[in-house]
Scaffold this motif. Structure first.
Motif, PDB file in Angstrom:
ATOM      1  N   GLU A 135       0.831  -1.209   0.000  1.00 17.49           N
ATOM      2  CA  GLU A 135       0.000   0.000   0.000  1.00 17.49           C
ATOM      3  C   GLU A 135       0.867   1.261   0.000  1.00 17.49           C
ATOM      4  O   GLU A 135       0.553   2.248  -0.676  1.00 17.49           O
ATOM      5  CB  GLU A 135      -0.923  -0.010   1.217  1.00 17.49           C
ATOM      6  N   ALA A 136       1.969   1.215   0.741  1.00 12.40           N
ATOM      7  CA  ALA A 136       2.887   2.360   0.775  1.00 12.40           C
ATOM      8  C   ALA A 136       3.492   2.587  -0.606  1.00 12.40           C
ATOM      9  O   ALA A 136       3.597   3.732  -1.077  1.00 12.40           O
ATOM     10  CB  ALA A 136       3.978   2.138   1.810  1.00 12.40           C
ATOM     11  N   GLN A 137       3.890   1.511  -1.263  1.00 11.41           N
ATOM     12  CA  GLN A 137       4.466   1.637  -2.593  1.00 11.41           C
ATOM     13  C   GLN A 137       3.454   2.203  -3.589  1.00 11.41           C
ATOM     14  O   GLN A 137       3.795   3.017  -4.453  1.00 11.41           O
ATOM     15  CB  GLN A 137       4.959   0.279  -3.083  1.00 11.41           C
ATOM     16  N   ALA A 138       2.203   1.786  -3.460  1.00 10.90           N
ATOM     17  CA  ALA A 138       1.158   2.298  -4.353  1.00 10.90           C
ATOM     18  C   ALA A 138       0.964   3.798  -4.158  1.00 10.90           C
ATOM     19  O   ALA A 138       0.799   4.551  -5.122  1.00 10.90           O
ATOM     20  CB  ALA A 138      -0.155   1.550  -4.103  1.00 10.90           C
ATOM     21  N   ARG A 139       0.994   4.246  -2.907  1.00  8.17           N
ATOM     22  CA  ARG A 139       0.830   5.678  -2.650  1.00  8.17           C
ATOM     23  C   ARG A 139       2.045   6.474  -3.120  1.00  8.17           C
ATOM     24  O   ARG A 139       1.907   7.613  -3.579  1.00  8.17           O
ATOM     25  CB  ARG A 139       0.569   5.916  -1.160  1.00  8.17           C
ATOM     26  N   LEU A 140       3.215   5.887  -3.016  1.00 12.40           N
ATOM     27  CA  LEU A 140       4.415   6.578  -3.501  1.00 12.40           C
ATOM     28  C   LEU A 140       4.350   6.825  -5.007  1.00 12.40           C
ATOM     29  O   LEU A 140       4.938   7.792  -5.504  1.00 12.40           O
ATOM     30  CB  LEU A 140       5.665   5.760  -3.164  1.00 12.40           C
ATOM     31  N   ILE A 181       3.231  16.303  -0.615  1.00 12.75           N
ATOM     32  CA  ILE A 181       3.576  14.911  -0.310  1.00 12.75           C
ATOM     33  C   ILE A 181       2.732  14.404   0.855  1.00 12.75           C
ATOM     34  O   ILE A 181       2.179  13.299   0.802  1.00 12.75           O
ATOM     35  CB  ILE A 181       5.078  14.809   0.033  1.00 12.75           C
ATOM     36  N   MET A 182       2.622  15.210   1.895  1.00 14.89           N
ATOM     37  CA  MET A 182       1.825  14.815   3.063  1.00 14.89           C
ATOM     38  C   MET A 182       0.377  14.560   2.674  1.00 14.89           C
ATOM     39  O   MET A 182      -0.248  13.599   3.129  1.00 14.89           O
ATOM     40  CB  MET A 182       1.896  15.899   4.147  1.00 14.89           C
ATOM     41  N   ASN A 183      -0.170  15.416   1.797  1.00 14.58           N
ATOM     42  CA  ASN A 183      -1.560  15.261   1.367  1.00 14.58           C
ATOM     43  C   ASN A 183      -1.739  13.991   0.539  1.00 14.58           C
ATOM     44  O   ASN A 183      -2.692  13.231   0.742  1.00 14.58           O
ATOM     45  CB  ASN A 183      -2.006  16.476   0.553  1.00 14.58           C
ATOM     46  N   LYS A 184      -0.834  13.771  -0.419  1.00 17.60           N
ATOM     47  CA  LYS A 184      -0.962  12.614  -1.299  1.00 17.60           C
ATOM     48  C   LYS A 184      -0.787  11.299  -0.542  1.00 17.60           C
ATOM     49  O   LYS A 184      -1.416  10.288  -0.882  1.00 17.60           O
ATOM     50  CB  LYS A 184       0.054  12.700  -2.439  1.00 17.60           C
ATOM     51  N   GLN A 192       3.994  10.186  11.641  1.00 21.06           N
ATOM     52  CA  GLN A 192       3.371   9.349  10.618  1.00 21.06           C
ATOM     53  C   GLN A 192       4.247   9.268   9.378  1.00 21.06           C
ATOM     54  O   GLN A 192       4.360   8.217   8.746  1.00 21.06           O
ATOM     55  CB  GLN A 192       1.991   9.907  10.237  1.00 21.06           C
ATOM     56  N   LEU A 193       4.855  10.393   9.015  1.00 23.66           N
ATOM     57  CA  LEU A 193       5.740  10.426   7.852  1.00 23.66           C
ATOM     58  C   LEU A 193       6.934   9.493   8.068  1.00 23.66           C
ATOM     59  O   LEU A 193       7.312   8.738   7.167  1.00 23.66           O
ATOM     60  CB  LEU A 193       6.222  11.848   7.585  1.00 23.66           C
ATOM     61  N   ALA A 194       7.529   9.535   9.255  1.00 26.32           N
ATOM     62  CA  ALA A 194       8.668   8.672   9.555  1.00 26.32           C
ATOM     63  C   ALA A 194       8.266   7.200   9.478  1.00 26.32           C
ATOM     64  O   ALA A 194       9.009   6.360   8.943  1.00 26.32           O
ATOM     65  CB  ALA A 194       9.218   9.002  10.938  1.00 26.32           C
ATOM     66  N   HIS A 195       7.076   6.878  10.003  1.00 24.29           N
ATOM     67  CA  HIS A 195       6.585   5.499   9.963  1.00 24.29           C
ATOM     68  C   HIS A 195       6.349   5.070   8.518  1.00 24.29           C
ATOM     69  O   HIS A 195       6.717   3.954   8.124  1.00 24.29           O
ATOM     70  CB  HIS A 195       5.290   5.394  10.766  1.00 24.29           C
ATOM     71  N   PHE A 196       5.755   5.963   7.721  1.00 25.04           N
ATOM     72  CA  PHE A 196       5.493   5.646   6.326  1.00 25.04           C
ATOM     73  C   PHE A 196       6.798   5.408   5.576  1.00 25.04           C
ATOM     74  O   PHE A 196       6.906   4.492   4.757  1.00 25.04           O
ATOM     75  CB  PHE A 196       4.723   6.794   5.660  1.00 25.04           C
ATOM     76  N   MET A 197       7.795   6.249   5.850  1.00 26.57           N
ATOM     77  CA  MET A 197       9.089   6.084   5.186  1.00 26.57           C
ATOM     78  C   MET A 197       9.714   4.735   5.510  1.00 26.57           C
ATOM     79  O   MET A 197      10.273   4.069   4.636  1.00 26.57           O
ATOM     80  CB  MET A 197      10.034   7.206   5.602  1.00 26.57           C
ATOM     81  N   ALA A 198       9.612   4.328   6.767  1.00 27.59           N
ATOM     82  CA  ALA A 198      10.178   3.042   7.173  1.00 27.59           C
ATOM     83  C   ALA A 198       9.518   1.901   6.422  1.00 27.59           C
ATOM     84  O   ALA A 198      10.186   0.970   5.954  1.00 27.59           O
ATOM     85  CB  ALA A 198      10.013   2.856   8.677  1.00 27.59           C
ATOM     86  N   ILE A 199       8.199   1.968   6.270  1.00 26.20           N
ATOM     87  CA  ILE A 199       7.460   0.914   5.573  1.00 26.20           C
ATOM     88  C   ILE A 199       7.719   0.977   4.077  1.00 26.20           C
ATOM     89  O   ILE A 199       8.030  -0.024   3.437  1.00 26.20           O
ATOM     90  CB  ILE A 199       5.950   1.038   5.847  1.00 26.20           C
ATOM     91  N   GLY A 200       7.580   2.173   3.508  1.00 23.67           N
ATOM     92  CA  GLY A 200       7.711   2.333   2.067  1.00 23.67           C
ATOM     93  C   GLY A 200       9.087   1.994   1.553  1.00 23.67           C
ATOM     94  O   GLY A 200       9.245   1.309   0.538  1.00 23.67           O
TER      95      GLY A 200
END
Length: 209
Positions: A135-140, A181-184, A192-200
């Motif tokens: 899901e993270a990759q799809a949002r990226l 970026i935060m909105n998308k 949340q951004l740090a967590h997303f980066m770790a996953i993505g």
């Protein structure tokens, strides 16, 4: 630990062994399918849901080779290795591959059930992590090239002025890109951004391996 309700697949060349495992696991309400060989398993099972694999480590079954192939394609599974010819070398190989348990026959029914509970729980956690990464990759993919450049710079620990210098844009433009970026990515806080980066980024590394 409670047994997680995931399918359990058994690959064992011994028909009696398959029967006993099937009986024990069905007695606690688990969904079980048994196979006489790795090839039979591979033809019937797909990686669309988490599962627990119980596999016999015999040369003619190619049990550890099957596990190695499943790991290579990042299958959402966790596995238990059985053997009737226990030896240290095979046990070490199984554990290095990530086996949840290595059981030498004969083993107790409760010992098997405990191992399956742990394996099923582990498989569910792995599957959940894989879905989050996908899901993270799809949002990226929603980010523009410039936004992705800013995202990568932030992930590398650069601050606004450093990003502006690297990309030859103004700090104000960097801030605008960060907001987009935060909105998308549907993120509202730095945490949340740090967590997303770790996953993505973890998912991205898996894709490039």
């Amino acid at each position: 630990m409670q047994t997680v309700q995931t399918p359990v697949y058994v690959v064992d060349g011994d028909a009696e062994s398959r029967h006993l495992i099937d009986r024990d696991l069905q007695s606690v309400g688990l969904t079980v399918r048994t196979f006489a060989s790795g090839a039979e398993f591979s033809e019937a099972v797909h990686d669309d849901q988490p599962y627990c694999l119980i596999v016999e480590a015999l040369p003619d079954i190619h049990g550890l080779a099957l596990c190695r192939n499943l790991i290579a394609r990042n299958a959402p599974m966790s596995f238990i290795v059985l053997t009737s010819q226990a030896d240290v070398a095979t046990a070490l190989q199984a554990m290095r591959l990530g086996a949840v348990e290595y059981l030498a026959k004969p083993y107790g029914s409760q010992q098997l059930l405990d191992a399956v509970a742990l394996a099923a729980h582990t498989a569910c956690i792995k599957h959940k992590s894989m879905r989050a990464e996908a899901e993270a990759q799809a949002r990226l993919q929603l980010l523009t090239t410039r936004e992705r450049n800013v995202f990568d710079a932030v992930a590398n620990g650069l601050v606004t002025k450093q990003i502006a210098t690297r990309l030859s844009i103004s700090p104000r433009t960097v801030d605008v890109h960060r907001s987009r970026i935060m909105n998308k990515l549907d993120i509202s806080s730095p945490l949340q951004l740090a967590h997303f980066m770790a996953i993505g980024l973890r998912g991205q590394n898996l894709l490039t391996q």
